[in-house]
Enzyme design. Structure first.
Site, short mmCIF file in Angstrom:
data_model
loop_
_atom_site.label_atom_id
_atom_site.label_comp_id
_atom_site.label_asym_id
_atom_site.label_seq_id
_atom_site.Cartn_x
_atom_site.Cartn_y
_atom_site.Cartn_z
N ALA A 116 -5.88 44.42 31.59
CA ALA A 116 -4.57 43.84 31.90
C ALA A 116 -4.29 43.90 33.39
CB ALA A 116 -3.48 44.58 31.11
N SER A 124 -3.98 34.64 40.73
CA SER A 124 -5.06 34.61 41.73
C SER A 124 -4.82 35.68 42.80
CB SER A 124 -5.10 33.24 42.41
OG SER A 124 -5.28 32.23 41.44
N GLY A 330 -19.48 9.93 21.43
CA GLY A 330 -18.45 9.02 20.97
C GLY A 330 -17.39 9.73 20.15
N GLU A 354 -10.75 35.18 35.58
CA GLU A 354 -11.63 36.02 36.42
C GLU A 354 -11.86 35.37 37.78
OE1 GLU A 354 -14.84 38.16 34.52
OE2 GLU A 354 -13.87 37.93 32.57
N GLY A 355 -10.81 34.75 38.29
CA GLY A 355 -10.88 34.07 39.59
C GLY A 355 -11.13 32.59 39.40
N SER A 357 -11.88 28.63 40.35
CA SER A 357 -12.98 28.12 41.19
C SER A 357 -12.62 28.18 42.68
CB SER A 357 -13.30 26.68 40.79
OG SER A 357 -13.86 26.67 39.49
N GLU A 358 -11.37 27.87 42.99
CA GLU A 358 -10.95 27.88 44.41
C GLU A 358 -11.02 29.30 44.98
OE1 GLU A 358 -9.37 26.59 41.86
OE2 GLU A 358 -8.87 24.51 42.29
C1 LIG Z 1 -8.04 31.98 28.50
C2 LIG Z 1 -7.54 32.95 29.53
C3 LIG Z 1 -7.80 34.30 29.35
C4 LIG Z 1 -7.35 35.23 30.30
N1 LIG Z 1 -7.57 36.57 30.09
C5 LIG Z 1 -7.11 37.48 31.01
C6 LIG Z 1 -7.30 38.88 30.79
O1 LIG Z 1 -7.91 39.31 29.80
N2 LIG Z 1 -6.79 39.75 31.70
C7 LIG Z 1 -6.12 39.33 32.82
O2 LIG Z 1 -5.70 40.17 33.59
N3 LIG Z 1 -5.92 37.99 33.04
C8 LIG Z 1 -6.39 37.07 32.18
N4 LIG Z 1 -6.19 35.71 32.38
C9 LIG Z 1 -5.41 35.29 33.53
C10 LIG Z 1 -6.26 34.73 34.64
O3 LIG Z 1 -7.00 35.73 35.26
C11 LIG Z 1 -5.33 33.98 35.62
O4 LIG Z 1 -4.88 32.83 34.93
C12 LIG Z 1 -6.03 33.62 36.91
O5 LIG Z 1 -6.24 34.75 37.71
C13 LIG Z 1 -5.22 32.57 37.71
O6 LIG Z 1 -3.92 33.00 37.86
P1 LIG Z 1 -2.69 32.01 37.49
O7 LIG Z 1 -2.96 31.43 36.15
O8 LIG Z 1 -1.44 32.75 37.70
O9 LIG Z 1 -2.81 30.82 38.52
P2 LIG Z 1 -2.29 30.82 40.04
O10 LIG Z 1 -2.69 32.05 40.74
O11 LIG Z 1 -0.87 30.43 40.05
O12 LIG Z 1 -3.17 29.62 40.62
C14 LIG Z 1 -2.99 28.29 40.14
C15 LIG Z 1 -4.03 27.42 40.81
O13 LIG Z 1 -3.79 27.39 42.20
C16 LIG Z 1 -5.01 27.24 42.90
N5 LIG Z 1 -5.22 28.42 43.78
C17 LIG Z 1 -4.86 29.69 43.55
N6 LIG Z 1 -5.26 30.49 44.56
C18 LIG Z 1 -5.90 29.70 45.43
C19 LIG Z 1 -6.56 29.95 46.66
N7 LIG Z 1 -6.65 31.19 47.19
N8 LIG Z 1 -7.12 28.89 47.30
C20 LIG Z 1 -7.06 27.64 46.77
N9 LIG Z 1 -6.46 27.36 45.61
C21 LIG Z 1 -5.88 28.37 44.94
C22 LIG Z 1 -6.11 27.17 41.83
O14 LIG Z 1 -6.34 25.83 41.50
C23 LIG Z 1 -5.47 27.88 40.66
O15 LIG Z 1 -6.05 27.53 39.42
C24 LIG Z 1 -6.64 34.78 31.45
C25 LIG Z 1 -6.41 33.40 31.62
C26 LIG Z 1 -6.85 32.50 30.67
C27 LIG Z 1 -6.59 31.04 30.89
#
Ligand SMILES: Cc1cc2nc3c(=O)[nH]c(=O)nc-3n(C[C@H](O)[C@H](O)[C@H](O)COP(=O)(O)OP(=O)(O)OC[C@H]3O[C@@H](n4cnc5c(N)ncnc54)[C@H](O)[C@@H]3O)c2cc1C
Length: 378
Positions: A116, A124, A330, A354-355, A357-358
């Protein structure tokens, strides 16, 4: 091991894992409820000794397990991976008492683990996390705040929770705690997501924790999180490679058999070249995953950058391969219950968790500039 090919025993182990997944795990996965923890599936993963391997394997073995299971049963793959992600901090940073209490139960599938880190205001930018660990006399701390998008929540039996022990200190003020699910003040709710595995939100209302619950050292929890992610990132790539391979295999079979324009789909060069491209990119991603995992196991320099490259390339590749597979199948691929309909939903989330792509590109660039600065200083 050469980074470009597996030893015969490793290839045989992967084949064995694929058939175990098809024969023993797939039937249990099919009986599970989407979005809920599948305890019989976890118990079987324990019975087969695969969960115990999480604590004895290196990064490459973890990748081989994840890739092989994903090819046949993504539900089993993800259940295994989440046990690893949630329990690795206990295995690598926990006290003897924490390890003895939890790890045997994680390994037999009796206790469900979760990791968590993410919060509504810190995804991110994980170092901005705000879940407060406020001192509670000599007894320890009280945790107050929220976590969200946590895989296996709210059904897990314990959580590795990252909380802020020093306000305003960024990554240097975070502590990792092992929090059993039955602690007073801890509640949660399920979130319905495209990704089929269980995900939820957690609410902490002055949840008591003590020094016995700390994983590693106070204020050093960010290193616990990053150490865990460096191990797991290449293996997210391996999961993606397994899904890409499953999509490629299905596409080969389909295009070989599907009548079209007086021949078969595979006779159309435009189709055959797309299949070749799918195979090319899948193999490139696989090699990068194996190389990153081997670097981790060897303690080679540049692990965070290599782990980031492997995760980035493999998850983006799998998205491309699964999407192309849908196209070449299809309409039938979009029918509920079709393998590709399932993979299409599964393949999206790993490009975010887990981070994103960006974020991986940011890690790669940071390492490159740090390396070239060191070289220039020599
Ligand atoms: C299926 C699923 C399972 C998950 N399981 C876990 C879990 O077990 N434990 C846990 O702790 N979390 C979990 N997560 C959360 C996940 O780690 C976060 O969704 C992820 O870290 C991104 O955070 P956010 O969704 O708040 O997006 P944000 O941080 O708001 O980012 C949104 C978007 O902004 C862009 N962005 C963000 N930062 C940058 C940057 N530095 N440079 C350029 N672009 C950027 C990217 O396109 C990014 O996708 C899970 C998420 C999903 C979808």
């Amino acid at each position: 091991m050469p980074a470009f090919s597996l030893e015969p025993e490793q290839a045989a182990w992967c084949a064995e894992l694929r058939s175990l997944a098809a024969e023993r795990l797939r039937p249990l996965a099919d009986k599970g409820e989407p979005g809920r923890v599948n305890r019989p599936l976890l118990a079987e993963l324990g019975h087969l000794g695969l969960l115990a391997r999480l604590f004895t394997s290196g990064a490459l073995d973890l990748c081989l397990m994840r890739e092989s299971l994903a090819q046949t049963c993504t539900e089993a793959e993800t259940a295994l991976a989440l046990q690893g992600l949630g329990a690795h901090p206990v295995h690598a940073y926990g006290s003897t008492a924490q390890r003895e209490r939890w790890l045997p139960r994680v390994a037999d599938g009796g206790a469900v683990a979760a990791f968590a880190l993410s919060e509504p205001g810190a995804g991110s930018d994980a170092a901005a996390l705000a879940l407060a660990a406020e001192p509670d006399g000599a007894a320890g701390w009280r945790l107050t705040g929220a976590k969200c998008w946590i895989s296996n929540a709210p059904e897990a039996d314990f959580y590795t929770v990252f909380a802020r022990t020093t306000p305003g200190a960024g990554a240097r003020g975070v502590t990792a705690f092992l929090v059993p699910a039955d602690r007073p003040g801890l509640t949660g709710s399920a979130l319905e997501m495209i990704s089929p595995h269980p995900i939820g939100a957690l609410d902490f209302d002055a949840v008591p924790v003590t020094a016995d619950d700390v994983l590693g050292e106070v204020d050093r929890g960010f290193a616990v999180a990053m150490g865990t992610l460096n191990l797991f990132r290449p293996s997210v790539g391996a999961f993606a490679v397994g899904m890409a391979q499953a999509a490629l295999d299905a596409t080969l079979e389909h295009t070989r058999g599907r009548d079209a324009f007086g021949g078969k789909l595979m006779d159309l060069q435009a189709v055959a070249h797309q299949v070749a491209e799918m195979a090319l990119r899948t193999e490139a991603a696989r090699l990068m995953v194996y190389a990153a995992a081997t670097a981790y196991d060897d303690g080679a320099p540049g692990v965070p950058g290599r782990a980031a490259m492997a995760k980035l390339l493999a998850t983006e590749t799998a998205q491309y391969v699964v999407d192309t597979a849908v196209q070449l199948h299809g309409a039938r691929a979009l029918r509920r219950g079709h393998l590709l309909e399932h993979l299409y939903r599964e393949v999206r989330a790993p490009r975010i968790y887990e981070g994103a792509s960006e974020v991986q590109r940011g890690i790669i660039a940071r390492e490159l500039y740090a390396m070239t600065r060191e070289e220039a200083a020599r």
